[in-house]
Design a protein around this motif. Structure first.
Motif, PDB file in Angstrom:
ATOM      1  N   ALA A 133       0.828  -1.204   0.000  1.00  9.50           N
ATOM      2  CA  ALA A 133       0.000   0.000   0.000  1.00  9.50           C
ATOM      3  C   ALA A 133       0.864   1.256   0.000  1.00  9.50           C
ATOM      4  N   ILE A 134       1.937   1.248   0.767  1.00 11.09           N
ATOM      5  CA  ILE A 134       2.841   2.407   0.777  1.00 11.09           C
ATOM      6  C   ILE A 134       3.470   2.592  -0.593  1.00 11.09           C
ATOM      7  N   ARG A 135       3.938   1.504  -1.190  1.00 14.16           N
ATOM      8  CA  ARG A 135       4.587   1.593  -2.502  1.00 14.16           C
ATOM      9  C   ARG A 135       3.626   2.116  -3.570  1.00 14.16           C
ATOM     10  N   ASP A 136       2.402   1.596  -3.570  1.00 10.45           N
ATOM     11  CA  ASP A 136       1.454   1.988  -4.609  1.00 10.45           C
ATOM     12  C   ASP A 136       0.965   3.422  -4.437  1.00 10.45           C
ATOM     13  N   ARG A 137       0.737   3.844  -3.202  1.00 12.00           N
ATOM     14  CA  ARG A 137       0.148   5.162  -2.979  1.00 12.00           C
ATOM     15  C   ARG A 137       1.180   6.287  -3.004  1.00 12.00           C
ATOM     16  N   LEU A 138       2.464   5.955  -2.911  1.00 10.73           N
ATOM     17  CA  LEU A 138       3.495   6.994  -2.955  1.00 10.73           C
ATOM     18  C   LEU A 138       3.486   7.745  -4.272  1.00 10.73           C
ATOM     19  N   ALA A 139       2.999   7.120  -5.320  1.00 13.04           N
ATOM     20  CA  ALA A 139       2.964   7.793  -6.617  1.00 13.04           C
ATOM     21  C   ALA A 139       1.982   8.959  -6.624  1.00 13.04           C
ATOM     22  N   ASP A 140       1.005   8.936  -5.694  1.00 10.67           N
ATOM     23  CA  ASP A 140      -0.024   9.975  -5.662  1.00 10.67           C
ATOM     24  C   ASP A 140       0.197  11.026  -4.591  1.00 10.67           C
ATOM     25  N   GLY A 141       1.168  10.850  -3.730  1.00 11.76           N
ATOM     26  CA  GLY A 141       1.400  11.848  -2.688  1.00 11.76           C
ATOM     27  C   GLY A 141       2.062  11.249  -1.465  1.00 11.76           C
ATOM     28  N   PRO A 142       2.163  12.010  -0.391  1.00 11.49           N
ATOM     29  CA  PRO A 142       2.815  11.522   0.835  1.00 11.49           C
ATOM     30  C   PRO A 142       1.991  10.450   1.531  1.00 11.49           C
ATOM     31  N   VAL A 143       2.693   9.569   2.229  1.00  7.73           N
ATOM     32  CA  VAL A 143       2.066   8.487   2.991  1.00  7.73           C
ATOM     33  C   VAL A 143       2.464   8.651   4.454  1.00  7.73           C
ATOM     34  N   LEU A 144       1.475   8.577   5.329  1.00  8.36           N
ATOM     35  CA  LEU A 144       1.707   8.738   6.771  1.00  8.36           C
ATOM     36  C   LEU A 144       1.875   7.378   7.427  1.00  8.36           C
TER      37      LEU A 144
END
Length: 691
Positions: free
Chosen positions: A390-401
């Motif tokens: 989930a972190i890898r995939d969502r990093l393309a769209d913005g910051p991950v907390l």
């Protein structure tokens, strides 16, 4: 024959009271209201009353109610607040004169003095202690600054769009605008710019100002203060500046003595309509208070650590009743205490229906051991594969907390061979590491264990037991090379980061230190969920849910791709409340359970902590109908036996006897103070750390 006239009285009717005249030696008194009643600034509880002093004619014009004065007490000059001036004294003897008026500035308004007295009575404290919290230290140079009203701030705009998705929200704002005093407990939703909690608070405040009254907003920390002030500017309530009448002032201790006192005087003089601040602003002197707002009432920063230990939520509730003001208690979660106000009918619930909620909250998934069973041995990893993906995939769209419940590098270590907890040889405190190649250090005494060996097996190797935010950031940096890693926390190298930009980054933060992102996080991973719900503290589950919701509310909505992953086997009720985004349901259940078990807020409690003999003496003087005394039990013990362990006893009474309990505790502590009984005793009403 000398005949003296005598006033006859009927039998059974008291004789007329003889007029008492204020007497002083060689001092000309004020022609009008020559007696001043003063609250002296001294800590002993048996001195918690107004003392009478004569007002010299030379000080008559400056010695006004609310001013700071110097008086003679116990053979020394002490500070005090002049509460009121009266024509006659209740004291039969001669009155000592006021020594001097420290400042002619009336810093204590009658409304705040009345609320301060109520706060002292509510928490079994003294008026002097409360006034010390309410009135900041004097800054003479700020008082001497010229005062001029060059222009009037234009009225704010009428807008309630941020309240449209809440049942009762628009009605609450309309009632406030019309001069009413509604009381609401509000469960806020995350949302885009213009519909966040800051925007809703700003619109409610603007409605109050538009109705011709002042407003007070109390938030946990200075970052929230800035966010509210920015939202107020967007709503048409600008920041107050000298020479302008109207606007909002920032009142926080972090600003320093001069800016803080300047903001306080702007509110006390009626030149600022709105006060936005942290815990100390709960007693700010807002003229014609029409709305009081407490945001995130479950945050521990709202609990005053100094006597008499009041809570912002309860202080603002008292102000709402005494000053006829509206009250808004809001948060992303719901505390049991706030739910008790709704259950009692004292406040109304303001929350969104399920359709609006589903459109605005992110998608939440709990990654427990059951959900991760198909991952095999990888399920035991601290960052399981689904979370890493989930972190890898969502990093393309913005910051991950990434939220981590513990700060530091490795706060606790154990023997690498037998896994026994590593302890300091000097004080038996837990050992931890500040960095990967560092020496184990005691968390209690700070000594370094350079030659540590396990007392159980003699091993010299260590393994991590608890992993902190610094170690987590190091691991994530290796897992995602080339991606910036931001660490936010009180103990982090960069401290608490206020805001990060909308670009790919991994943000590691401890609870309460999550940075703000203008466009929202693309995803959030809440690690070590089991840690948040482990323990026996009262309110553990609502507090864990509050921390999770605070982080999850920073994530984009589900329709926009936002996702939140809760990693770990947390307590089922709390984790399911997060998945359903149902803080009210958890608070209702928790309140029902506490009512059945006789726990706060269903009952009123007072804790007394100190040496056993001193605690027993205080308890012996407390007699309240229906009281139940629990303890005393040992709460602090010295392993070496160097001192007597402290004990704590809890006195529990029904809610109907709340005022009687506070009065009895205050009276017992006053007797202890007057008799100068030994030992250090702490008496606290409704403690937040009850376990």
């Amino acid at each position: 024959m000398d005949v003296t006239a005598e006033q006859l009285t009927l039998e059974g009717v008291p004789a007329p009271r003889a007029r008492r005249r204020s007497r002083t030696s060689g001092v000309e008194l004020a022609a009008s209201l020559p007696v001043a009643r003063v609250c002296i600034d001294l800590p002993p509880q048996h001195l918690d009353r107004a003392f009478e002093y004569a007002v010299p004619a030379a000080l008559a014009e400056d010695a006004l109610p609310g001013t700071r004065v110097k008086v003679r007490f116990g053979g020394q000059d002490v500070d005090g607040w002049l509460l009121e001036r009266v024509a006659e004294a209740e004291h039969d003897g001669a009155l000592a004169p006021l020594r001097r008026v420290v400042s002619a500035e009336q810093v204590l308004t009658p409304e705040v003095a009345r609320v301060a007295r109520a706060v002292a009575d509510r928490w079994a404290g003294t008026l002097a202690d409360v006034l010390r919290l309410a009135v900041p230290p004097r800054h003479a140079r700020v008082e001497a600054e010229p005062v001029a009203d060059d222009e009037q701030v234009p009225p704010p705009r009428t807008d309630a769009t941020a309240w449209a998705d809440y049942r009762g929200g628009p009605a609450f704002v309309q009632h406030v605008t019309g001069g009413g005093a509604p009381r609401a407990v509000w469960t806020a939703l995350p949302g885009p710019a213009g519909r966040r909690w800051t925007d809703a608070v700003a619109q409610a405040v603007a409605a109050c100002v538009l109705g011709g009254r002042g407003a007070l907003v109390v938030v946990p920390d200075h970052r929230d203060v800035e966010r509210v002030l920015a939202a107020l500017e967007a709503a048409g309530v600008p920041r107050w500046t000298p020479g302008v009448r109207g606007g909002a002032v920032r009142l926080t201790a972090e600003d320093g003595p001069s800016p803080r006192y300047r903001a306080f005087l702007a509110a006390a003089r009626g030149r600022a309509d709105v006060v936005v601040g942290t815990r100390g602003a709960a007693l700010a002197p807002v003229r014609d208070l029409g709305l009081a707002v407490c945001w995130d009432d479950g945050d521990s920063l709202h609990a005053e650590p100094r006597a008499p230990y009041p809570h912002v939520r309860e202080v603002l509730a008292l102000r709402s009743e005494l000053q006829g003001a509206a009250l808004l208690v809001g948060a992303h979660g719901r505390t049991v205490e706030a739910q008790a106000l709704v259950a009692a009918g004292w406040a109304h619930d303001v929350s969104a229906d399920r359709p609006q909620l589903r459109a605005r909250v992110p998608r939440v998934q709990a990654l427990t051991s059951v959900e991760l069973a198909r991952e095999g041995p990888a399920a035991a990893a601290r960052l399981p594969t689904p979370a890493w993906r989930a972190i890898r995939d969502r990093l393309a769209d913005g910051p991950v907390l990434v939220q981590v419940p513990r700060a530091g590098y490795v706060p606790a270590v154990a023997c690498g061979r037998c896994r026994a907890s590593a302890r300091c040889r000097a004080c038996h405190g837990p050992l931890g590491l500040h960095r990967g190649d560092g020496t184990p250090t005691c968390g209690w005494c700070g000594r370094m264990a350079t030659d540590w060996r396990c007392e159980e097996c003699g091993g010299a190797t260590l393994r991590s037991v608890r992993v902190g935010s610094e170690r987590t950031a190091e691991e994530l940096g290796r897992a995602f090379p080339g991606v910036p890693v931001v660490v936010s926390g009180a103990r982090a190298a960069a401290g608490v980061v206020a805001e990060v930009r909308d670009r790919p980054a991994v943000v590691v933060a401890t609870p309460g230190a999550e940075p703000w992102v203008p466009g929202g996080y693309a995803a959030a991973v809440l690690l070590d969920a089991a840690v948040a719900t482990a323990g026996s503290a009262l309110g553990l589950l609502p507090e864990a849910l509050r921390r999770w919701l605070t982080a999850a509310a920073l994530v984009r909505s589900g329709p926009d791709g936002g996702v939140v992953l809760l990693v770990g086997d947390a307590e089922q009720r709390a984790s399911q409340a997060l998945v359903r985004w149902d803080p009210v349901g958890l608070a209702v259940r928790e309140l029902d359970e506490r009512a059945a078990l006789g726990l706060p807020p269903a009952v009123r409690v007072a804790s007394v902590t100190g040496p056993r003999d001193a605690v027993d003496a205080v308890l012996a003087r407390i007699e309240v109908p229906g009281q139940d005394v629990l303890g005393p039990v040992v709460v602090r013990q010295d392993d070496a036996g160097a001192f007597e362990p402290d004990v704590r006893a809890v006195v529990r009474v029904p809610r109907a006897a709340a005022a009687a309990l506070a009065s009895a505790v205050a009276a017992s502590m006053a007797v202890r103070s007057a008799r100068r009984e030994g030992g250090s005793v702490r008496a606290q009403l409704d403690p937040t750390d009850l376990t």
